[in-house]
Write an enzyme that holds these catalytic residues in place. Structure first.
Site, PDB file in Angstrom:
ATOM      1  N   GLU A 148       1.754  -0.314  -5.188  1.00 12.03           N
ATOM      2  CA  GLU A 148       0.765   0.659  -5.491  1.00 12.03           C
ATOM      3  C   GLU A 148       1.489   1.763  -5.370  1.00 12.03           C
ATOM      4  O   GLU A 148       2.070   2.355  -4.430  1.00 12.03           O
ATOM      5  CB  GLU A 148      -0.741   0.458  -4.198  1.00 12.03           C
ATOM      6  CG  GLU A 148      -1.210   1.904  -4.484  1.00 12.03           C
ATOM      7  CD  GLU A 148      -2.384   2.226  -3.244  1.00 12.03           C
ATOM      8  OE1 GLU A 148      -3.424   2.512  -3.976  1.00 12.03           O
ATOM      9  OE2 GLU A 148      -2.033   2.911  -1.836  1.00 12.03           O
TER      10      GLU A 148
ATOM     11  N   ASP B 288       1.045  -0.782   0.174  1.00  7.26           N
ATOM     12  CA  ASP B 288      -0.357   0.040   0.324  1.00  7.26           C
ATOM     13  C   ASP B 288       0.988   1.205  -0.014  1.00  7.26           C
ATOM     14  O   ASP B 288       2.554   1.050   0.391  1.00  7.26           O
ATOM     15  CB  ASP B 288      -0.923  -0.206   1.216  1.00  7.26           C
ATOM     16  CG  ASP B 288      -2.319   1.277   1.288  1.00  7.26           C
ATOM     17  OD1 ASP B 288      -2.920   1.416   0.590  1.00  7.26           O
ATOM     18  OD2 ASP B 288      -1.566   2.444   2.096  1.00  7.26           O
TER      19      ASP B 288
END
Length: 715
Positions: free
Chosen positions: A391, A355
Site C-alpha cells: 500500500e 499496510d
C-alpha cells in the site's frame, strides 16, 4: 508468585519459546527475548488459575535474555517482566509491574482489560511508573508445538500476470453463510469449509488476500462506544494467528488457532488458491505515549518505536495510530523479517500486502527507495520469492504518497487506477487519456524503473471505503454507526446518482446502478496488471453507505448470503473466466516499438485516436483493439498458444453511442462476448455499426480460425 523449576542458560536464538532438548537430554522449552535497555528480565509461567511462577533469565548475550526450562511443553502460558529504568524523557519505559507478551509468541490467549492496570505510567503523573500489576488484565503468550502434517502441501504459485486477487475478511466472509456449520462460521475453519472454498473456486479467483490475521486488540475509545476493531489493523502479535477467528479456541483448545490456520492454508492450496496476508508492520496496538504497555514498549521502547528526538516522551507517528515501528533498529528489523519468514516457511502463506508500506522505508525519516528493509527483502532467499504488495502511502509526511517508487520485486496498490476509473465512469471531464494509460498497465508509473504491468495491482474498491454497490448508490458517506458524527472516513462520492441515494424502487435508477457495477467490474478485470476484487462486490454486498466500517463487527460488514445478487455473481464469474482464458488481457510486459500495434485505440467513429482526440475534455467513447496473435501464451508443455482478437467498445457517457468498427477490422467476424448494458446480447454477431448503451462496455471477439495472421493485420 512462586519460584519456578531450575533453569539452565539455554540459547539466545531462535527468539521466542522453542521446544528443545536440554544439556542433560531432558525435554523442555528454550525461552529467548530481546531487550537492550532492561537491567533484568523475568520469565513468568502462568497456571490456568493465574498463579505466576517466576524464573529470572540470568543469561544475556548481545541484548538477548534466555534460559532453557525443562518439563515445559505446548500449551504453557507465559509472559515476561522487564526491570530497569522508567524515564520517558529518555524514551525508557521499563516497569516490572507489567506482564508483557513475547514479541515472538506463536499463539496468544486472553483479552486486554483496558484501564489503568495496563498503563505503564501513572495516569496522574505520566513521568512516573504505574505500580498497578497488569497480570490478569492482559493476554498471555503460549508455547506451541510446531508439528503439523502438511500432507504434501503444494503451493499454487500463480504468476502475477495470471493472478486475480480477492480481498476478504476471514470472519465476515462466513459469519452468516448457510452452508457453513454454525460452530465454524467466522473462523479459519469456516473459510476452509467446502461451501466457502466452492464459492472462491467457482468465482475463478486465484488468490485470497486476507485482512489482518495477526493477533490484534481493540482500542479503548472503541470499547467505550460498544464497538471493536473489526478489520484488525491493531496488531500486538506478529507471529500469532488471531485467536478470535479460531473455532478450536472457541472450543477451549488453547493454541488451536495455529493448527486451524495451517489446516485452512492446506485446504485452500489443495483447491488451487494462494493465501496472501495483509500485514501491519507500521505500528502496534500500544498506540502513543498514553496507550497501554502490553509488549514492545515495556521490553525496549526505543528499539521498537520511532521517538521524537526533541522529546522522547512522544512518538513519531506516520501511521495515524499513535506510533510507528523503528525500522532503523536492527532488533525491530529482525522482528519483521523473522515474522515474514515464519509465515512463509512454517505457515505456508504465499505472500504479503504491506499496510502503509512507506513506513517500512523511513529509517531516516523520509521515504528511501534504498532503505535497508528493501535491501534485506531482495536478498532473502525466502521472502524474495513470494508475492510482495505495497500500500504505497502512509500518513502526515511530505512524501506520504509513494506510488510507483517501490523496488522491482514489488507490486503496488494503484490508487491512480482507482481514482481514474471511478472518475471516468462517474462522467468527469478529461479522463479519456488517463483511462487508456491505466487500462494499459500504468506505464507512466512503473515502466521507467524497468517494472512490468504486474507492478500495478488494479482496484476499484477495497475494504477501506465504499463497497462496489454502495459506490454507485450513494453520493455521500453514511458512517453514523461509527459514533463520530459521520466525520470519519473519506469525503463525499462526487455524485453518481443526482441525489437518488441508497435503496429505491425506481426501476430506472436500479438498472443504471446495476449497469455501472458491471462496467466497473469489466474495466477492472480486463485491464493490464493484477486485478483485485473486493470480497462481496460480486454479490452486491452493501454497507448501507458506510465507507469506514472498521469498527462494525456485525451485519453491516458481514457478507449477506441471503441477499446475493445472483445476476451480478454470474456476470462476475463470466468476466473473470474471460480474463483467465485469454492472454491478451494478461500482458506480461509493456508495449513499445513495433509491439505497440498489439494494442491500438480508435474513436467511436472508427478512426485512430489522435492528439486532439486524447485532449478533448468531452471525449467519452473509446475503442480498444487487442491483437491476440501478438499476445502469445504458452501451455504447460511449452506449446505456443495464440489468442483471439478483441475490441472493447467503451461508452462513458449518459447516453447511448453508436460505434463504427475500425476499417482495418471490419473484415473480421465479430461476436458479442459480453455487453454490460444488455446481458442477453452475448453470442450475437454484429455488423459494422454497434450501439453501446449508456455507461457500458461491449466486448467483441473475433475467433482465431487458422494459424498465422489474419487479413488486415500488420506484416
Amino acid at each position: 508468585m512462586t519460584t519456578g523449576p531450575r533453569a539452565t542458560p539455554g540459547r539466545p536464538y531462535p527468539l521466542g519459546a522453542t521446544r528443545a532438548i536440554g544439556p542433560d537430554g531432558s525435554a523442555g522449552t528454550n525461552f529467548a527475548v530481546g531487550s537492550q535497555v532492561a537491567e533484568a528480565v523475568t520469565l513468568c509461567l502462568i497456571d490456568p488459575d493465574g498463579t505466576e511462577t517466576s524464573i529470572p533469565l540470568l543469561d544475556e548475550d548481545a541484548g538477548v535474555w534466555h534460559a532453557f526450562v525443562p518439563g515445559i511443553g505446548a500449551g504453557q502460558r507465559y509472559g515476561y517482566r522487564a526491570s530497569g529504568v522508567f524515564d520517558p524523557a529518555r524514551g525508557l519505559r521499563c516497569n516490572s509491574a507489567k506482564l508483557l507478551l513475547d514479541p515472538y509468541a506463536r499463539a496468544i490467549a486472553g483479552e486486554v482489560d483496558l484501564g489503568d492496570h495496563v498503563l505503564g505510567h501513572d495516569p496522574a503523573f505520566p513521568d512516573h511508573p504505574s505500580t498497578l500489576d497488569s497480570a490478569g488484565h492482559v493476554p498471555v503468550s503460549l508455547v506451541v508445538d510446531p508439528a503439523f502434517d502438511w500432507q504434501g502441501d503444494h503451493r499454487p504459485e500463480h504468476q502475477l500476470a495470471d493472478s486475480v486477487l480477492y480481498e476478504v475478511h476471514v470472519a465476515g466472509f462466513t459469519r452468516t453463510h448457510p452452508g457453513v456449520p454454525p460452530e465454524l462460521r467466522g473462523t479459519y475453519a469456516g473459510l476452509a469449509h467446502e461451501a466457502a472454498v466452492g464459492h472462491l473456486v467457482g468465482l475463478g479467483i486465484t488468490t485470497v488476500e486476507l485482512l489482518p490475521v495477526h493477533h490484534s486488540v481493540p482500542e479503548e475509545f472503541l470499547r467505550a462506544r460498544g464497538l471493536t476493531n473489526y478489520w484488525g489493523y491493531n496488531t500486538i502479535g506478529y507471529f500469532a494467528p488471531h485467536a478470535g477467528y479460531s473455532a478450536r479456541v472457541a472450543a477451549d483448545q488453547d493454541g488451536g488457532q495455529v493448527t486451524e490456520f495451517k489446516e485452512m492454508v492446506r485446504t485452500l492450496h489443495a483447491a488451487g488458491l494462494e493465501v496472501v496476508l495483509d500485514v501491519v508492520f507500521n505500528h502496534t496496538a500500544e498506540g502513543g505515549e498514553g496507550g497501554p504497555t502490553l509488549c514492545h514498549r515495556g521490553l525496549d521502547n526505543p528499539a521498537y518505536y520511532r521517538l521524537d528526538p526533541a522529546d522522547r516522551r512522544h512518538y513519531l507517528d506516520t501511521t495515524g495510530c499513535g506510533n510507528s515501528l523503528n525500522v532503523r533498529d536492527p532488533g525491530c528489523l529482525r522482528l519483521i523479517m523473522d515474522a515474514l519468514r515464519y509465515w512463509v516457511t512454517d505457515m505456508h502463506v504465499d505472500g504479503f500486502r504491506f499496510d502503509l508500506a512507506p513506513s517500512l522505508a523511513r529509517a531516516e525519516g523520509g521515504f528511501d527507495t534504498l532503505a535497508a528493509f528493501f535491501d534485506i527483502v531482495s536478498q532473502d532467499p525466502v521472502i524474495s520469492r513470494v508475492k510482495l504488495i505495497a500500500e504505497p502511502w502512509d500518513v502526515g509526511q511530505a512524501d506520504s504518497y509513494d506510488l510507483g517508487r517501490f523496488p522491482p520485486l514489488w507490486s503496488e496498490w494503484n490508487g491512480r487506477y482507482r481514482d481514474t476509473m471511478r472518475d471516468f465512469w462517474r462522467l468527469q471531464d478529461g479522463r479519456i487519456g488517463d483511462f487508456a494509460t491505466r487500462f494499459a498497465g500504468s506505464s507512466d508509473l512503473f515502466h521507467a524503473s524497468d517494472r512490468r504491468p504486474t507492478a500495478s495491482v488494479n482496484l476499484i474498491t477495497t475494504h477501506d471505503g465504499f463497497t462496489l454497490r454502495d459506490l454507485v448508490s450513494y453520493d455521500h458517506k453514511h458512517n453514523e454507526a461509527n459514533g463520530e458524527d459521520n466525520r470519519d472516513g473519506s469525503g463525499d462520492n462526487r455524485s453518481w446518482n443526482g441525489g437518488a441515494e441508497g435503496p429505491t424502487d425506481d426501476a430506472v435508477v436500479l438498472v443504471g446502478r446495476a449497469r455501472r457495477q458491471r462496467a466497473l467490474l469489466t474495466t477492472l478485470l480486463l485491464s493490464f496488471g493484477v486485478p483485485m476484487l473486493l470480497g462481496g462486490d460480486e454479490l452486491g454486498r452493501t454497507q448501507r453507505g458506510n465507507n469506514n466500517a472498521y469498527c462494525q463487527d456485525n451485519e453491516l460488514s458481514w457478507f449477506d448470503w441471503a441477499g446475493v445478487d445472483a445476476d451480478l455473481l454470474a456476470f462476475t464469474r463470466r468476466v473473470v473466466a474471460l480474463r483467465r482464458a485469454h492472454p491478451v488481457f494478461r500482458r506480461r510486459r509493456f508495449l513499445s516499438g513495433v509491439d505497440l500495434a498489439e494494442l491500438t485505440w480508435f474513436t467511436p467513429a472508427g478512426g485512430p485516436m489522435r492528439t486532439e482526440n486524447w485532449g478533448d475534455p468531452l471525449a467519452r467513447g473509446l475503442t480498444v483493439a487487442l491483437d491476440g496473435d501478438d499476445a502469445p501464451d504458452r501451455a504447460s508443455d511449452g506449446t505456443l498458444l495464440l489468442d483471439d482478437d478483441f475490441l472493447l467498445l467503451v461508452n462513458g457517457w449518459r447516453e447511448a453511442i453508436d460505434f463504427t468498427i475500425p476499417a482495418e477490422r471490419v473484415d473480421q467476424r465479430w461476436l458479442v462476448e459480453l455487453d454490460t448494458g444488455d446481458l442477453d446480447r452475448a453470442g450475437r454477431a454484429v455488423g459494422s455499426l454497434v450501439r453501446v448503451a449508456p455507461q457500458s462496455i461491449v466486448v467483441l471477439r473475433a475467433a482465431l480460425t487458422r494459424p498465422g495472421r489474419r487479413p488486415g493485420r500488420r506484416a
